[in-house]
Design a protein around this motif. Structure first.
Motif, mmCIF file in Angstrom:
data_model
loop_
_atom_site.group_PDB
_atom_site.id
_atom_site.type_symbol
_atom_site.label_atom_id
_atom_site.label_comp_id
_atom_site.label_asym_id
_atom_site.label_seq_id
_atom_site.Cartn_x
_atom_site.Cartn_y
_atom_site.Cartn_z
ATOM 1 N N SER A 22 0.830 -1.214 0.000
ATOM 2 C CA SER A 22 0.000 0.000 0.000
ATOM 3 C C SER A 22 0.860 1.257 0.000
ATOM 4 O O SER A 22 0.596 2.220 -0.733
ATOM 5 N N GLU A 23 1.906 1.239 0.806
ATOM 6 C CA GLU A 23 2.817 2.385 0.886
ATOM 7 C C GLU A 23 3.496 2.643 -0.461
ATOM 8 O O GLU A 23 3.565 3.789 -0.937
ATOM 9 N N ILE A 24 3.988 1.564 -1.080
ATOM 10 C CA ILE A 24 4.692 1.711 -2.366
ATOM 11 C C ILE A 24 3.744 2.164 -3.455
ATOM 12 O O ILE A 24 4.038 3.076 -4.232
ATOM 13 N N GLU A 25 2.563 1.539 -3.505
ATOM 14 C CA GLU A 25 1.594 1.874 -4.552
ATOM 15 C C GLU A 25 1.196 3.342 -4.489
ATOM 16 O O GLU A 25 1.095 4.030 -5.521
ATOM 17 N N SER A 26 0.960 3.856 -3.296
ATOM 18 C CA SER A 26 0.522 5.246 -3.160
ATOM 19 C C SER A 26 1.641 6.243 -3.412
ATOM 20 O O SER A 26 1.412 7.355 -3.876
ATOM 21 N N SER A 27 2.891 5.841 -3.155
ATOM 22 C CA SER A 27 3.999 6.787 -3.295
ATOM 23 C C SER A 27 4.541 6.855 -4.713
ATOM 24 O O SER A 27 4.987 7.916 -5.162
ATOM 25 N N VAL A 28 4.510 5.747 -5.456
ATOM 26 C CA VAL A 28 5.078 5.773 -6.810
ATOM 27 C C VAL A 28 4.024 6.081 -7.870
ATOM 28 O O VAL A 28 4.346 6.555 -8.953
ATOM 29 N N THR A 29 2.750 5.815 -7.562
ATOM 30 C CA THR A 29 1.640 5.997 -8.529
ATOM 31 C C THR A 29 2.027 5.486 -9.914
ATOM 32 O O THR A 29 1.814 6.153 -10.929
ATOM 33 N N ASN A 30 2.590 4.309 -9.952
ATOM 34 C CA ASN A 30 3.026 3.701 -11.208
ATOM 35 C C ASN A 30 2.845 2.195 -11.078
ATOM 36 O O ASN A 30 3.752 1.472 -10.651
ATOM 37 N N ASP A 31 1.670 1.720 -11.425
ATOM 38 C CA ASP A 31 1.374 0.291 -11.299
ATOM 39 C C ASP A 31 2.301 -0.558 -12.165
ATOM 40 O O ASP A 31 2.665 -1.676 -11.788
ATOM 41 N N ARG A 32 2.663 -0.017 -13.335
ATOM 42 C CA ARG A 32 3.534 -0.792 -14.230
ATOM 43 C C ARG A 32 4.892 -1.044 -13.582
ATOM 44 O O ARG A 32 5.466 -2.133 -13.727
ATOM 45 N N ALA A 33 5.415 -0.067 -12.874
ATOM 46 C CA ALA A 33 6.700 -0.252 -12.195
ATOM 47 C C ALA A 33 6.619 -1.379 -11.173
ATOM 48 O O ALA A 33 7.562 -2.173 -11.019
ATOM 49 N N ILE A 34 5.490 -1.467 -10.470
ATOM 50 C CA ILE A 34 5.312 -2.544 -9.490
ATOM 51 C C ILE A 34 5.224 -3.885 -10.204
ATOM 52 O O ILE A 34 5.846 -4.873 -9.785
ATOM 53 N N LEU A 35 4.444 -3.943 -11.281
ATOM 54 C CA LEU A 35 4.324 -5.184 -12.051
ATOM 55 C C LEU A 35 5.687 -5.646 -12.563
ATOM 56 O O LEU A 35 6.016 -6.837 -12.500
ATOM 57 N N ARG A 36 6.461 -4.708 -13.070
ATOM 58 C CA ARG A 36 7.779 -5.061 -13.593
ATOM 59 C C ARG A 36 8.689 -5.574 -12.483
ATOM 60 O O ARG A 36 9.508 -6.478 -12.712
ATOM 61 N N SER A 37 8.538 -5.042 -11.299
ATOM 62 C CA SER A 37 9.341 -5.512 -10.177
ATOM 63 C C SER A 37 8.899 -6.907 -9.734
ATOM 64 O O SER A 37 9.739 -7.751 -9.375
#
Length: 413
Positions: A275-290
């Motif tokens: 939740s913290e990462i999702e709200s701070s980066v506002t980049n779902d693709r970056a999370i998916l790639r990670s």
């Protein structure tokens, strides 16, 4: 002019007559252009990535191999400060004045790349001097089999042989090529391409700390399959920014986790702080790639086990999973800027129809992605049928059955 012996050529290429013809032509062009019969010969292969898509730049693991497409060169020192390279198929000579290496132009293609490599080699503490070279290649360009890294490793082998008494090792080669790409070509590449071209054969690469590699006794032919590269019809030379976004987005997530590369974390770090990462980066693709990075790293470990256990079925399953992850999580099968053109995805879909029908084999995007090529692993008994099928949709000249080559960047003794 001497030529590599037929015995040596047969050892490297599996045959001698076709390769001898290539080197005869190379020698004639070198003599005609540089007016000398003093010459030595070099070769550097292209590469295939078997599994480990876009993990190298974040400290991950890759299984890669050199292929039997290569860049060959005839070269000799010219007792000057000028490097002069003629590359077959290109009108302009590449001319670099080593006494002016503080004036290297940026982003001017091969000129910037060669000049950058010369400067980096000196910065690493090795010697460079002027030489003449005539270069020819059958590594398809802008198509994910690392034509640029093949060229870079050829130049490294020339520098190593003539000026450094073969003191450079494979990691030196790779770091010189990578630094020149990053600094002078503005391409945020990892070390995988260069290492696979330099070392040769199938290798397990680990980029987590210092670069490590291990030779692996493996080829698809050993397990009864053919490796086929399909050029889908569009290169990725104009898509460097999309390629570069992948490592940058992965490192963005790593930074949020307090590290510089994802290899310093594990999957639970993202999940526990999601939740913290999702709200701070506002980049779902970056999370998916990670997420892709962590799962892909795990697949590489499993694939090595499958190779060592000779578990063919498990290996093909892992390669298929890797391809699906690249397609869905990494998202490097088409360009977002030109989403209507999806040649890689289309040829993958057509190949999947064929493989589903025969109930065997696998396929995946190959290399950097976004355009370029796919890799198909097809049972030898079905290779001709697959080529006949896929040639209905892509030009037959863009279908390349390949073998894994035993040798990396070499000087022909």
């Amino acid at each position: 002019m001497h030529l590599p012996s037929e015995k040596i050529l047969e050892n490297v290429y599996g045959e001698s007559q076709i390769s001898l013809k290539r080197f005869k032509s190379l020698a004639q062009h070198f003599k005609s252009h540089f007016k000398t019969e003093q010459v030595e010969y070099f070769s550097s292969p292209g590469r295939t990535e078997i599994i480990g898509n876009h993990t190298d730049h974040n400290g991950g693991k890759v299984i890669a191999a050199s292929i039997d497409m290569d860049t060959i060169g005839a070269a000799f020192p010219n007792n000057s400060n000028i490097v002069c390279i003629v590359s077959e198929g290109y009108e302009k000579e590449i001319i670099v004045d080593l006494s002016s290496d503080d004036e290297i132009p940026l982003n001017e293609g091969t000129l910037s790349l060669v000049a950058g490599m010369m400067k980096v080699t000196k910065n690493f503490g090795f010697k460079v001097s002027g030489f003449n070279a005539y270069v020819s290649t059958n590594v398809i360009s802008s198509a994910g089999v690392s034509s640029s890294a093949s060229f870079e490793m050829l130049i490294c082998s020339v520098i190593n042989y003539f000026f450094n008494n073969n003191e450079l090792n494979y990691i030196d080669y790779a770091q010189i090529g990578q630094y020149a790409e990053n600094k002078y070509w503005n391409k945020a590449s990892g070390l995988m391409d260069q290492m696979a071209c330099a070392v040769g054969g199938t290798i397990l690469l680990d980029f987590s700390k210092n670069v490590k590699f291990e030779k692996v006794d493996f080829s698809f032919a050993q397990i009864g399959y053919d490796l086929i590269i399909i050029n889908t019809g569009k290169g990725h030379a104009d898509l460097s920014h999309e390629y570069s976004e992948i490592p940058l987005e992965m490192k963005l997530i790593a930074h949020k986790l307090g590290t510089s590369h994802l290899s310093e974390n594990d999957l639970s770090d993202i999940l526990n702080r999601f939740s913290e990462i999702e709200s701070s980066v506002t980049n779902d693709r970056a999370i998916l790639r990670s997420l892709h990075f962590f799962e892909e790293n795990h697949r590489v470990n499993e694939a090595i086990s499958a190779i060592r256990e000779e578990n063919r079925k498990q290996l093909l399953k892992l390669i298929e999973e890797s391809g699906n992850s690249s397609w869905k999580w990494l998202q490097n099968c088409h360009s977002e800027e030109n989403y209507k053109e999806q040649k890689v995805s289309l040829v993958l879909a057509l190949t999947e129809l064929f493989l589903r029908k025969i109930g065997d084999g696998c396929c995946r995007v190959h290399g950097g992605g976004f355009a370029g090529v796919i890799m198909s692993i097809v049972p030898k008994t079905e290779t001709s049928n697959y080529i006949q099928f896929i040639s209905r949709f892509v030009t037959i000249n863009n279908i390349y059955p390949l073998q894994i080559r035993k040798f990396g960047a070499i000087h022909f003794e």
